[in-house]
Design a protein around this motif. Structure first.
Motif, mmCIF file in Angstrom:
data_model
loop_
_atom_site.group_PDB
_atom_site.id
_atom_site.type_symbol
_atom_site.label_atom_id
_atom_site.label_comp_id
_atom_site.label_asym_id
_atom_site.label_seq_id
_atom_site.Cartn_x
_atom_site.Cartn_y
_atom_site.Cartn_z
ATOM 1 N N ALA A 56 6.569 12.272 -8.847
ATOM 2 C CA ALA A 56 5.174 12.222 -8.410
ATOM 3 C C ALA A 56 4.301 11.374 -9.328
ATOM 4 N N ARG A 57 4.455 11.554 -10.639
ATOM 5 C CA ARG A 57 3.559 10.873 -11.568
ATOM 6 C C ARG A 57 3.732 9.348 -11.576
ATOM 7 N N ALA A 60 2.198 8.029 -8.348
ATOM 8 C CA ALA A 60 0.736 8.017 -8.355
ATOM 9 C C ALA A 60 0.194 6.874 -9.216
ATOM 10 N N VAL A 64 -2.085 3.360 -7.812
ATOM 11 C CA VAL A 64 -3.406 3.014 -8.372
ATOM 12 C C VAL A 64 -3.375 1.610 -8.969
ATOM 13 N N SER A 159 -5.021 5.262 -1.319
ATOM 14 C CA SER A 159 -4.295 5.414 -2.574
ATOM 15 C C SER A 159 -4.831 6.589 -3.378
ATOM 16 N N VAL A 162 -3.465 9.717 -1.895
ATOM 17 C CA VAL A 162 -2.082 9.922 -2.333
ATOM 18 C C VAL A 162 -2.051 10.561 -3.711
ATOM 19 N N VAL A 163 -2.879 10.039 -4.629
ATOM 20 C CA VAL A 163 -2.918 10.578 -5.988
ATOM 21 C C VAL A 163 -3.327 12.047 -5.969
ATOM 22 N N GLN A 165 -3.024 14.188 -3.517
ATOM 23 C CA GLN A 165 -1.968 14.982 -2.900
ATOM 24 C C GLN A 165 -0.815 15.254 -3.870
ATOM 25 N N LEU A 166 -0.582 14.301 -4.778
ATOM 26 C CA LEU A 166 0.549 14.429 -5.698
ATOM 27 C C LEU A 166 0.217 15.229 -6.949
ATOM 28 N N ARG A 167 -1.060 15.514 -7.171
ATOM 29 C CA ARG A 167 -1.445 16.248 -8.382
ATOM 30 C C ARG A 167 -0.789 17.620 -8.403
ATOM 31 N N SER A 170 4.723 17.722 -9.739
ATOM 32 C CA SER A 170 5.749 17.027 -10.498
ATOM 33 C C SER A 170 7.012 17.875 -10.512
#
Length: 441
Positions: A56-57, A60, A64, A159, A162-163, A165-167, A170
């Motif tokens: 995920a990290r 993300a 960006v 974008s 997406v970031v 949503q991924l927070r 991990s």
């Protein structure tokens, strides 16, 4: 992947236009090569990051950075700034590609991975239909800069979503097999994994960029830069790839080498055909964009087919078939340099080459996951990404050197393009021959 495909397919057809407006056509291989060189570092960084804290990290961070690079390229006042923008974009692309492959390895069992990769390819269909033609129209009506600015504006909000949503998501594989079971970061660490040589990866990226610049001219400065880049590559590259790559040892080493050969042939063809269409055949940007559209659709369709052939045809045989199709496309591109034939002949070569890569690329990715060390899918994905970019850099550098040498000898432009295309037969034939050494269990 959808956002990445949309941006890539809209940007790449604009690069020859931008290079010509910025008086940098001789440095066009450098602009194309900077993206690939930076992907080396991005892939190693993303692979290590994904193995240690989940996909995920790096995913993300990559999306960006991809938006930021569009603004850098859009504001270019020289060919060097455009190259810098493409370099940053390459870092982002390397991180995104490795993160996605690692996520697929962790989340899906082996029987579903081929379809998951095919799904990633289908994400390029709509961008292939809309991106290149719209970019060509915008460039014809306004400027290539508007294409970059417009893409940045269109992708910044998705974008950021997406970031968000991924927070906090991990996750990484719980066991060595990557069976789809996952655990939150910080639990079940197991034994420590060795860190990849990130400084070595950065040195390889710089060396690749220097090598690309070195083959763009024939004076002392270019010679020294090329020699320095080659020295860095010779010293540092072996530390980023599995042992036995250069002798095509069975398993992961052969798979990594095949990725270098097929990617080198395909992406060099993809770089030189649009330049031929724009500078020699004087094809409008819209038509060049349509060639990219056809190639993306062909890649997606071929990738879908290989996913459906899962279990029926050995994966290494699909690699052989894909490499042979690419060899045929190279011959077609060389024929497209003849004035007696329509410019669409060269454009068709891009579509045929995409059919070959649609069969070969997913099959090689699946083979790399099969051969990856236990719990090191990120490492295997990173090695494949590194090999892909090195193959692109090496083949493109040699093709650019041949191209510029023929031009320096006083030959006409079509002859230079024909010589560059003819060179691509070598990696295509070698890949078809050596595919059996990547055979899975």
């Amino acid at each position: 992947m959808f956002l990445t495909g949309f941006a890539a397919l809209a940007v790449v057809p604009m690069l020859p236009v931008a290079a010509r407006e910025l008086d940098g056509v001789p440095l066009y291989p450098l602009v194309a090569g900077c993206f690939v060189a930076a992907s080396l570092f991005g892939g190693v960084l993303g692979g290590d990051w994904a193995d240690r804290s989940g996909a995920a990290r790096p995913l993300a961070a990559g999306v960006v950075l991809a938006v930021i690079t569009l603004v850098v390229s859009a504001t270019s006042t020289s060919i060097w700034q455009l190259a810098a923008g493409r370099f940053l974009d390459g870092v982002a692309a390397g991180m995104i590609a490795v993160a996605i492959n690692t996520a697929i390895a962790h989340a899906y069992p082996d029987r579903l991975r081929a379809r998951a990769l095919a799904l990633m390819s289908t994400c390029w269909i709509i961008p292939s239909l809309a991106g290149p033609p719209l970019a060509g129209l915008v460039a014809a009506w306004w400027s290539w800069r508007v294409v970059f600015f417009g893409l940045a504006a269109l992708t910044v909000i998705p974008s950021l979503i997406v970031v968000l949503q991924l927070r906090g998501r991990s996750w990484k594989a719980e066991n060595a097999g990557g069976t789809g079971k996952a655990e939150p970061e910080g639990e079940g660490e197991g034994e420590a994994r060795p860190r990849p040589p990130l400084l070595v990866a950065a040195a390889v990226s710089v060396g690749a960029a220097l090598a690309q610049f070195g083959v763009s001219g024939w004076n002392l400065t270019h010679l020294l830069c090329g020699a320095a880049g080659l020295a860095l590559l010779v010293v540092c590259v072996p530390r980023l790839l599995p042992a036995g790559v250069w002798r095509a040892a069975r398993g992961l080493p052969a798979t990594v080498l095949l990725r270098a050969m097929t990617s080198g042939a395909y992406f060099t063809l993809e770089a030189f055909v649009p330049l031929l269409l724009n500078t020699v055949r004087r094809v409008p940007p819209v038509q060049t964009g349509l060639a990219f559209t056809g190639a993306a659709i062909a890649w997606a369709g071929s990738s879908w087919l290989q996913g459906r052939l899962q279990g029926r045809v050995a994966r290494h045989r699909l690699v052989t078939a894909g490499a042979l199709v690419m060899g045929a496309s190279v011959a077609l591109a060389a024929a497209g340099t003849l004035p007696a034939l329509p410019a669409q002949t060269a454009a068709a070569a891009m579509v045929l080459a995409a059919v070959g890569m649609g069969m070969a690329a997913p099959s090689l990715t699946l083979l790399s996951l099969t051969h990856s060390p236990p719990g090191r899918q990120g490492y295997a994905s990173s090695a494949m990404q590194t090999s892909q970019n090195l193959g692109q850099m090496a083949v493109m550098a040699v093709a650019a050197a041949v191209f510029n040498l023929v031009l320096a000898g006083g030959s006409a432009d079509p002859a230079a393009y024909a010589a560059a295309f003819g060179l691509l037969l070598v990696p295509s034939v070698l890949a078809a021959t050596l595919a059996v050494r990547a055979r899975g269990e």
